[in-house]
Design a protein around this motif. Structure first.
Motif, mmCIF file in Angstrom:
data_model
loop_
_atom_site.group_PDB
_atom_site.id
_atom_site.type_symbol
_atom_site.label_atom_id
_atom_site.label_comp_id
_atom_site.label_asym_id
_atom_site.label_seq_id
_atom_site.Cartn_x
_atom_site.Cartn_y
_atom_site.Cartn_z
ATOM 1 N N ALA A 657 1.164 -1.150 -0.028
ATOM 2 C CA ALA A 657 -0.159 0.099 -0.131
ATOM 3 C C ALA A 657 0.852 1.530 -0.080
ATOM 4 N N GLY A 658 2.496 1.310 0.308
ATOM 5 C CA GLY A 658 2.620 1.981 0.149
ATOM 6 C C GLY A 658 3.382 3.443 1.481
ATOM 7 N N LEU A 659 2.796 1.778 2.866
ATOM 8 C CA LEU A 659 2.579 2.533 3.347
ATOM 9 C C LEU A 659 4.518 2.261 4.212
ATOM 10 N N ASP A 660 5.345 2.506 5.365
ATOM 11 C CA ASP A 660 6.122 2.615 6.113
ATOM 12 C C ASP A 660 6.018 2.059 7.552
ATOM 13 N N GLY A 661 6.308 1.329 8.032
ATOM 14 C CA GLY A 661 6.599 0.824 9.592
ATOM 15 C C GLY A 661 5.009 -0.352 9.457
ATOM 16 N N ASP A 662 5.492 -1.361 10.808
ATOM 17 C CA ASP A 662 4.051 -2.224 10.984
ATOM 18 C C ASP A 662 3.758 -1.155 12.865
ATOM 19 N N PRO A 663 2.759 -0.727 12.070
ATOM 20 C CA PRO A 663 1.803 -0.747 13.165
ATOM 21 C C PRO A 663 0.912 -1.524 14.110
ATOM 22 N N VAL A 664 0.921 -1.656 15.412
ATOM 23 C CA VAL A 664 0.330 -2.670 16.089
ATOM 24 C C VAL A 664 -0.811 -2.327 16.597
ATOM 25 N N ASP A 665 -1.888 -1.921 16.388
ATOM 26 C CA ASP A 665 -2.650 -1.150 16.277
ATOM 27 C C ASP A 665 -3.527 -2.574 16.185
ATOM 28 N N PRO A 666 -4.146 -2.861 17.785
ATOM 29 C CA PRO A 666 -5.030 -4.122 18.159
ATOM 30 C C PRO A 666 -6.260 -3.711 16.887
ATOM 31 N N ASP A 667 -6.523 -3.279 16.731
ATOM 32 C CA ASP A 667 -8.612 -3.318 15.505
ATOM 33 C C ASP A 667 -7.364 -3.180 14.345
ATOM 34 N N TYR A 668 -6.367 -3.302 14.120
ATOM 35 C CA TYR A 668 -5.899 -3.749 12.864
ATOM 36 C C TYR A 668 -5.759 -5.129 12.240
ATOM 37 N N THR A 669 -5.229 -5.710 13.512
ATOM 38 C CA THR A 669 -4.628 -7.280 13.911
ATOM 39 C C THR A 669 -6.024 -7.510 13.878
ATOM 40 N N THR A 670 -6.856 -7.165 14.232
ATOM 41 C CA THR A 670 -8.690 -7.685 13.974
ATOM 42 C C THR A 670 -8.774 -7.834 12.952
ATOM 43 N N ASN A 671 -8.785 -6.819 12.383
ATOM 44 C CA ASN A 671 -9.651 -6.757 11.532
ATOM 45 C C ASN A 671 -8.840 -6.658 9.700
ATOM 46 N N LEU A 672 -7.649 -7.808 9.914
ATOM 47 C CA LEU A 672 -6.580 -8.281 9.165
ATOM 48 C C LEU A 672 -6.801 -8.712 7.692
ATOM 49 N N THR A 673 -8.358 -10.076 8.421
ATOM 50 C CA THR A 673 -8.565 -11.466 7.702
ATOM 51 C C THR A 673 -9.831 -10.998 7.346
ATOM 52 N N ALA A 674 -10.500 -9.531 7.338
ATOM 53 C CA ALA A 674 -11.339 -8.688 6.465
ATOM 54 C C ALA A 674 -10.636 -7.764 5.280
ATOM 55 N N THR A 675 -9.639 -8.478 5.221
ATOM 56 C CA THR A 675 -8.533 -7.139 3.884
ATOM 57 C C THR A 675 -7.954 -7.782 3.508
#
Length: 681
Positions: A657-675
């Motif tokens: 997606a052209g983004l840097d880093g590795d955020p640790v936002d739990p919501d991002y991790t939770t919704n990972l399978t939806a994207t």
């Protein structure tokens, strides 16, 4: 791997007398069984050295009974009365007990039999008397036997009146002589060589081979005994036999077994399940234990790790909340079962100690070991020819393998400087096995922590080990030199010193790249240990470790991926990330590797992709089907592998997606399978 039945001998501990029961057979079948049993007993080899009179008396009686049974089968009438059947059933049990007793005496330790000669003699006398008693109630008149057979039965009955002394005087004298020698050894009195020779001649222990077999029988006897006093006595006998073997017959090397029957510590050529390997040594676990992080290691390896000053989990890098080690009995049982199914000899940790009595050590055993060590080293200091020295060093090798006390005695007696003389290439060219025995003895001695310091401090010892590592005559010698480096590096200060030596690093790298079989695994295990120090990692990288690991990764995935993970953690990230071959090789392991290798590979890739820049992420992302592989690992990998795979997939998608880093936002991790973001193919 095919193993002969001799590799798994049956237990010599037989059922008790009460375990035998009479068979439910017809009259004819019962007599046929009695005849067969009596013939089997008659075919057993008579005793040559102990209990000759007792065994011959029973054998004669059984031979005479066989004539009676043959006569009864020939007539096939007149012997089926209830009293006759009861007599035959009793005889059947007695003959079974006689056969078992003779087999036990023939197959077991001669020394142990000698110490038990009174009890065994009584057993023979009781069985002999019981056979006669059973004939007393046999209805001879009803059986309609011929006159000659009736006379034979009377002859058997009358034999009890000629019973001799309780124990053969020769056996009794021999027993008292051996006990006197053990008592003298416990008081630090060296046995008289003439008396020692006479005792061993009387037992038929006339060469190194028979003494070696006797020690093996005694070791099994130790395992069979539950009484501590009996264990102690058997261990003392082992010490006596070992001493006599060296003094009377000289040091000797055992006959070489076919290669397929050898099981060295690395067990090369055997594909162990990944879960059965210790993450530290990559070898089969003998005593798996769980640490505070939930990871499982072999007890000996993780104990050395903790004692070396580490307070982290080697596999995860997490700080250990405590140093308690919890036995993983379920896994240990699985390993034992798997080894049994594969016909691989499995000695669990503690079995070797139990074989030598564990903590049960008599004064006689200790002093016998000291006398043996002193005798061998005196011979070695005399500068014997290479072949003689080979036998002496092999005896030290076997002794150093047996227990910690022996390792301490050998080192304290000054063996290490003597062994150094036989590590050189000049000795190896004349007698290759001497170099192998010398380096293997050094390896066995290094197991004891106190000896690690002695080896590191002895002039020429470390240089000798390095010389064998780099220029050993055989792969076995080189592999054992690498294993010695591994053992020595278990102490943190030694690890730092070894890691600074270019010759050590280069020797291990060359062996890992070009070696054969278990020697390569030994080298990789030592490299993994050295990778615990940042300065050593720098030396490893300078010598081309990344390229070497990439070369061996296809054949030794578990070892290679574990090393890369350790190196990346300790300052080697940039070098590994710059080697695009390493990233692609790790990607292949994600797809095709074992569970253990995939876990290490994904953990390594997460670290590389987080800190190695977008080029490293792009190198991985361009591998066809990598997203699907990571998804599969998230579903089927170990708990740690699943977590690392989720992190890796998140990094790849942010890169796409052209983004840097590795955020640790739990919501991002939770919704990972939806994207689902498609990566470049």
């Amino acid at each position: 791997m095919a193993v002969t039945p001799q590799a798994f001998p049956p237990r010599k501990r037989r059922p008790s007398a009460g375990a035998f029961v009479s068979p439910r057979l017809s009259d004819v079948e019962l007599v046929q069984s009695l005849l067969q049993l009596s013939q089997e007993i008659a075919s057993l080899r008579p005793f040559q050295y102990l209990l000759r009179s007792c065994s011959l008396s029973v054998a004669r009686k059984v031979n005479l009974l066989a004539v009676l049974f043959e006569e009864l089968l020939r007539k096939r009438a007149g012997y089926c009365s209830p009293s006759a059947v009861l007599c035959f059933e009793e005889m059947y049990i007695l003959l079974q007990r006689i056969k078992t007793l003779i087999e036990d005496c023939s197959n077991g330790s001669k020394m142990w039999l000698l110490l038990q000669v009174e009890l065994v003699s009584d057993s023979f006398r009781e069985l002999n008397a019981d056979l006669t008693t059973s004939l007393d109630v046999f209805p001879v008149g009803e059986a309609e036997l011929g006159d000659d057979v009736e006379e034979l039965v009377d002859l058997i009955k009358n034999q009890r009146s000629r019973a001799g002394a309780r124990v053969d005087p020769r056996d009794d004298d021999l027993r008292h002589g051996v006990l006197a020698m053990l008592d003298g050894i416990a008081r630090e009195v060296v046995p008289d060589q003439a008396q020692l020779a006479a005792a061993f001649e009387g037992l038929g222990l006339r060469d190194s081979s028979s003494c070696r077999e006797e020690m093996e029988s005694l070791e099994e006897e130790v395992q069979n005994q539950s009484d501590e006093k009996a264990k102690s006595q058997a261990i003392a006998l082992i010490g006596l036999v070992r001493y006599a073997k060296c003094v009377l017959y000289g040091g000797s090397t055992p006959p070489k077994r076919p290669a397929e029957f050898r099981l060295r510590k690395s067990a090369s050529g055997i594909a162990f399940p990944a879960d059965f390997r210790c993450p530290i040594t990559l070898d089969l676990m003998r005593d798996p234990v769980v640490v505070a992080t939930g990871q499982t290691y072999d007890r000996e390896s993780i104990t050395l790790w903790i004692q070396s000053g580490h307070n982290t989990c080697p596999k995860t890098g997490q700080t250990l909340a405590h140093s308690d080690l919890i036995p993983n009995r379920a896994l240990k049982n699985l390993i034992s079962l798997w080894c049994r199914e594969q016909k691989i000899p499995f000695e669990a940790a503690g079995d070797a100690a139990r074989a030598s009595g564990g903590g049960v050590r008599s004064k006689a055993a200790i002093e016998a070991t000291k006398m043996t060590v002193s005798f061998l080293l005196r011979k070695l200091r005399g500068g014997p020819p290479a072949e003689v020295a080979d036998g002496i060093v092999h005896e030290l090798r076997a002794l150093a393998k047996s227990d910690s006390e022996s390792r301490a005695f050998i080192a304290e007696a000054g063996a290490i400087p003597q062994l150094v003389r036989y590590l050189g290439s000049d000795v190896a060219s004349e007698c290759p096995s001497l170099q192998v025995n010398a380096i293997t003895t050094m390896l066995n001695l290094s197991i004891l922590d106190a000896n690690k310091a002695r080896i590191m401090e002895t002039d020429g010892a470390l240089n000798g080990v390095i010389e064998v590592l780099r220029a050993g005559t055989t792969w076995e010698a080189k592999g054992n030199a690498a294993a010695t480096i591994f053992s020595l590096s278990g102490v943190h200060s030694h690890m730092k010193r070894l890691g600074r030596k270019t010759r050590v690093v280069k020797g291990l790298m060359d062996l890992a790249r070009d070696g054969h079989g278990s020697a390569r695994r030994d080298a990789l295990a030592a490299i993994l240990n050295l990778a615990g120090d940042r300065e050593a990692v720098a030396n490893l990288l300078e010598e081309g470790m990344v390229e070497m690991v990439c070369d061996v990764m296809e054949s030794l995935q578990d070892e290679a991926t574990t090393i890369l993970e350790a190196v990346v953690k300790r300052g080697g990230l940039v070098a590994v990330a710059a080697a695009h071959c390493a990233i692609r090789k790790l990607g292949v392991v994600l797809r095709e590797g074992s569970e253990r290798a995939r876990e290490s590979a994904v953990a390594t890739l997460v670290m590389i992709c987080r800190k190695g820049g977008p080029e490293a992420v792009g190198e991985l992302a361009t591998m066809p089907g990598i997203e699907r592989v990571i998804w599969e690992l998230m579903g089927t990998g170990t708990g740690r592998a699943k977590r690392k795979a989720a992190s890796l997939l998140r990094i790849l998608r942010r890169w796409a997606a052209g983004l840097d880093g590795d955020p640790v936002d739990p919501d991002y991790t939770t919704n990972l399978t939806a994207t689902r973001i498609m990566l470049p193919s």
